[in-house]
Design an enzyme around this catalytic site. Structure first.
Site, PDB file in Angstrom:
ATOM      1  N   TYR A 127       0.852  -1.184   0.000  1.00 30.20           N
ATOM      2  CA  TYR A 127       0.000   0.000   0.000  1.00 30.20           C
ATOM      3  C   TYR A 127       0.883   1.228   0.000  1.00 30.20           C
ATOM      4  O   TYR A 127       1.824   1.328   0.791  1.00 30.20           O
ATOM      5  CB  TYR A 127      -0.902  -0.005   1.244  1.00 30.20           C
ATOM      6  CG  TYR A 127      -1.829   1.192   1.338  1.00 30.20           C
ATOM      7  CD1 TYR A 127      -2.849   1.381   0.408  1.00 30.20           C
ATOM      8  CD2 TYR A 127      -1.683   2.134   2.351  1.00 30.20           C
ATOM      9  CE1 TYR A 127      -3.707   2.476   0.497  1.00 30.20           C
ATOM     10  CE2 TYR A 127      -2.542   3.232   2.450  1.00 30.20           C
ATOM     11  CZ  TYR A 127      -3.546   3.393   1.512  1.00 30.20           C
ATOM     12  OH  TYR A 127      -4.397   4.476   1.611  1.00 30.20           O
ATOM     13  N   ASP A 155       9.127   2.819   0.032  1.00 28.16           N
ATOM     14  CA  ASP A 155       8.084   3.449   0.823  1.00 28.16           C
ATOM     15  C   ASP A 155       8.297   3.047   2.278  1.00 28.16           C
ATOM     16  O   ASP A 155       8.000   1.925   2.688  1.00 28.16           O
ATOM     17  CB  ASP A 155       6.709   2.994   0.311  1.00 28.16           C
ATOM     18  CG  ASP A 155       5.572   3.630   1.092  1.00 28.16           C
ATOM     19  OD1 ASP A 155       5.822   4.190   2.179  1.00 28.16           O
ATOM     20  OD2 ASP A 155       4.425   3.551   0.612  1.00 28.16           O
ATOM     21  N   LYS A 208       3.840   8.965   8.828  1.00 23.39           N
ATOM     22  CA  LYS A 208       3.550   8.380  10.140  1.00 23.39           C
ATOM     23  C   LYS A 208       4.485   8.881  11.263  1.00 23.39           C
ATOM     24  O   LYS A 208       4.282   9.986  11.723  1.00 23.39           O
ATOM     25  CB  LYS A 208       3.457   6.869  10.024  1.00 23.39           C
ATOM     26  CG  LYS A 208       2.312   6.511   9.042  1.00 23.39           C
ATOM     27  CD  LYS A 208       1.770   5.111   9.031  1.00 23.39           C
ATOM     28  CE  LYS A 208       0.462   5.086   8.233  1.00 23.39           C
ATOM     29  NZ  LYS A 208       0.444   4.236   7.053  1.00 23.39           N
TER      30      LYS A 208
HETATM   31  C1  LIG Z   1      -0.030   4.734   5.639  1.00 22.02           C
HETATM   32  C2  LIG Z   1       0.785   4.452   4.457  1.00 22.02           C
HETATM   33  C3  LIG Z   1       0.799   5.314   3.347  1.00 22.02           C
HETATM   34  C4  LIG Z   1      -0.137   6.476   3.213  1.00 22.02           C
HETATM   35  O1  LIG Z   1       0.087   7.473   4.143  1.00 22.02           O
HETATM   36  P1  LIG Z   1      -1.138   8.480   4.476  1.00 22.02           P
HETATM   37  O2  LIG Z   1      -0.511   9.473   5.400  1.00 22.02           O
HETATM   38  O3  LIG Z   1      -2.213   7.646   5.083  1.00 22.02           O
HETATM   39  O4  LIG Z   1      -1.559   9.089   3.183  1.00 22.02           O
HETATM   40  C5  LIG Z   1       1.703   5.054   2.333  1.00 22.02           C
HETATM   41  N1  LIG Z   1       2.531   3.993   2.386  1.00 22.02           N
HETATM   42  C6  LIG Z   1       2.534   3.154   3.422  1.00 22.02           C
HETATM   43  C7  LIG Z   1       3.514   2.022   3.439  1.00 22.02           C
HETATM   44  C8  LIG Z   1       1.640   3.322   4.475  1.00 22.02           C
HETATM   45  O5  LIG Z   1       1.609   2.444   5.473  1.00 22.02           O
END
Ligand SMILES: *Cc1c(COP(=O)(O)O)cnc(C)c1O
Length: 431
Positions: A144, A241, A269
């Site tokens: 994701y 990511d 995060k």
């Molecule tokens: C949470 C998450 C996102 C998206 O971040 P948001 O601040 O919710 O837009 C992207 N990549 C990973 C791996 C995530 O866990």
């Protein structure tokens, strides 16, 4: 355990907010229950609107690595707020945050701050396309990267939780053209990755180095090194990511833990300390392609927001090597307590406890989970029932098989042991 007030609020919310929530997994549908409305958090515990108390393993899905309402983070936010909440002009804190991040992650020289991880991955893709002159993006099934159109195909997290994860594109409203520019490869499958990259050399391979949005599915031996080599051979950028893994699994994130260098790093995060923030980082030669240094457009009214920057800096400054060692210890202890709880209830054969420092997943699977297909084949009904059993006993797990647990530095050994007791009883109930 009363739920009257949560029920009342949910019924009311459903009239003015789609599905009653502002992000899908919060609705708890995949574990077969209604959402719990929260009132406050203290350390590793949360209180709901009916006065029920839980040990929290969601911790806002990762940002709260110091637990809820940490005094130093709160002080930093209130001091920043007293000076003004937003200017739409640069402030010194933004430089300090960029410097702190660059100091931690070897592959990052420059940082552009956003308000979410989604925006940061969106920008990473645009920048990779501009830098390579190519269009295609290769991503892994079950990963994701936020709700970016072209990255929703076979995505994990709430997309998997809601749609079963098999649709492609995995949300209505994503154009066929956007989906067609994305190639999806099974995680931990190097042959499939090589073939996809050779067939149509992409602008970028985007990966969560420690995927945690299909539950935690660590890379197989050699996978990460190969990822770097395959990207280099084809001239694609490797976009890692680290929205979850960054500043959580080690001081320098998964890149430090796994000894790999990204071309571009997506962050979020933990770096926002519980306020809205994300960031993109990389070498100056790429990052200076962004406007106004270069021509690749990217902007944000609240980007580098003073409150988010203050919360992020306060959080990061408490995260030294000792803190990471402690978080690793807490995670290891929780993993072993959960495995023992399963064993004591005769359920050890039914579950796999996967963990890395700061992240953990209990998979309802009889064999190790190495891909999204493995995760999707878990006994989702049993996971749901187990989670309902935990909630009834004052433990708040991620309400989806496709999400990781987020232990924090605020979790005490007493809380871990209470968690294990609740887990054993909830396993018993499944018999
Ligand atoms: C949470 C998450 C996102 C998206 O971040 P948001 O601040 O919710 O837009 C992207 N990549 C990973 C791996 C995530 O866990």
């Amino acid at each position: 355990m009363s739920e009257a007030r949560s029920r009342e609020l949910y019924a009311r919310a459903a009239k003015s907010i789609p599905g009653g929530v502002n992000s899908p997994v919060r609705a708890m549908r995949s574990i077969g229950r209604d959402p719990i409305f929260l009132q406050r958090g203290e350390g590793a515990e949360i209180l709901d609107v009916d006065g029920n108390r839980y040990v929290d393993y969601v911790c806002s899905w990762g940002p709260l690595i110091h637990g809820h309402a940490h005094p130093r983070v709160l002080a930093a936010i209130s001091q920043a707020a007293a000076r003004g909440t937003s200017f739409g002009a640069p402030t010194e804190g933004e430089i300090e945050l960029a410097e702190e991040i660059a100091d931690r992650i070897g592959s990052v020289e420059m940082v552009r701050t956003t308000s979410s991880g989604t925006e940061a991955s969106m920008t990473a893709i645009r920048l990779a396309r501009a830098a390579t002159g190519r269009t295609r993006i290769v991503k892994f099934a079950g990963a994701y990267h936020g709700h970016v159109d072209g990255l929703l195909a076979e995505a994990g997290s709430g997309v998997a939780t809601g749609a079963g994860g098999s649709a492609r594109p995995s949300s209505p409203g994503v154009s066929a053209a956007a989906a067609a520019e994305t190639t999806i490869v099974p995680w931990n499958d190097l042959r499939a990755l090589s073939a996809a990259v050779e067939a149509d050399p992409p602008a970028a391979i985007i990966a969560e180095p420690l995927p945690a949005n299909m539950g935690l599915v660590a890379p197989r031996e050699g996978m990460i090194e190969a990822l770097r080599q395959i990207a280099d051979r084809s001239g694609a950028l490797l976009v890692l990511d680290e929205v979850i893994s960054g500043f959580r699994v080690a001081r320098g994130g998964a890149q430090e833990l796994l000894s790999v260098r990204a071309d571009l790093t997506v962050m979020g995060k933990v770096m926002g300390g519980g306020l809205p923030a994300g960031a993109l980082g990389g070498p100056a030669r790429l990052m200076e392609m962004l406007a106004p240094a270069g021509e690749v457009y990217q902007a944000g009214t609240l980007s580098g927001n003073p409150l988010a920057v203050a919360a992020g800096l306060a959080s990061l400054r408490m995260l030294d090597e000792a803190a990471y060692a402690r978080l690793a210890g807490i995670t290891e202890r929780l993993a072993s307590l959960l495995a023992q709880a399963a064993a004591s209830a005769g359920a050890r054969e039914r579950v796999q406890v996967a963990s890395v420092p700061g992240l953990l997943t209990v998979f309802f699977s009889e064999s190790p989970v190495q891909s999204f297909a493995d995760a999707a084949a878990c006994d989702l009904a049993a996971y749901g029932a187990w989670c309902r059993g935990l909630l009834a006993r004052g433990v708040y797990p991620p309400p989806s098989q496709f999400e990781a647990w987020f232990p924090s530095l605020a979790h005490t050994d007493d809380q871990l042991q209470r968690t294990a007791q609740a887990a054993a009883e909830a396993f018993e109930e499944l018999r």
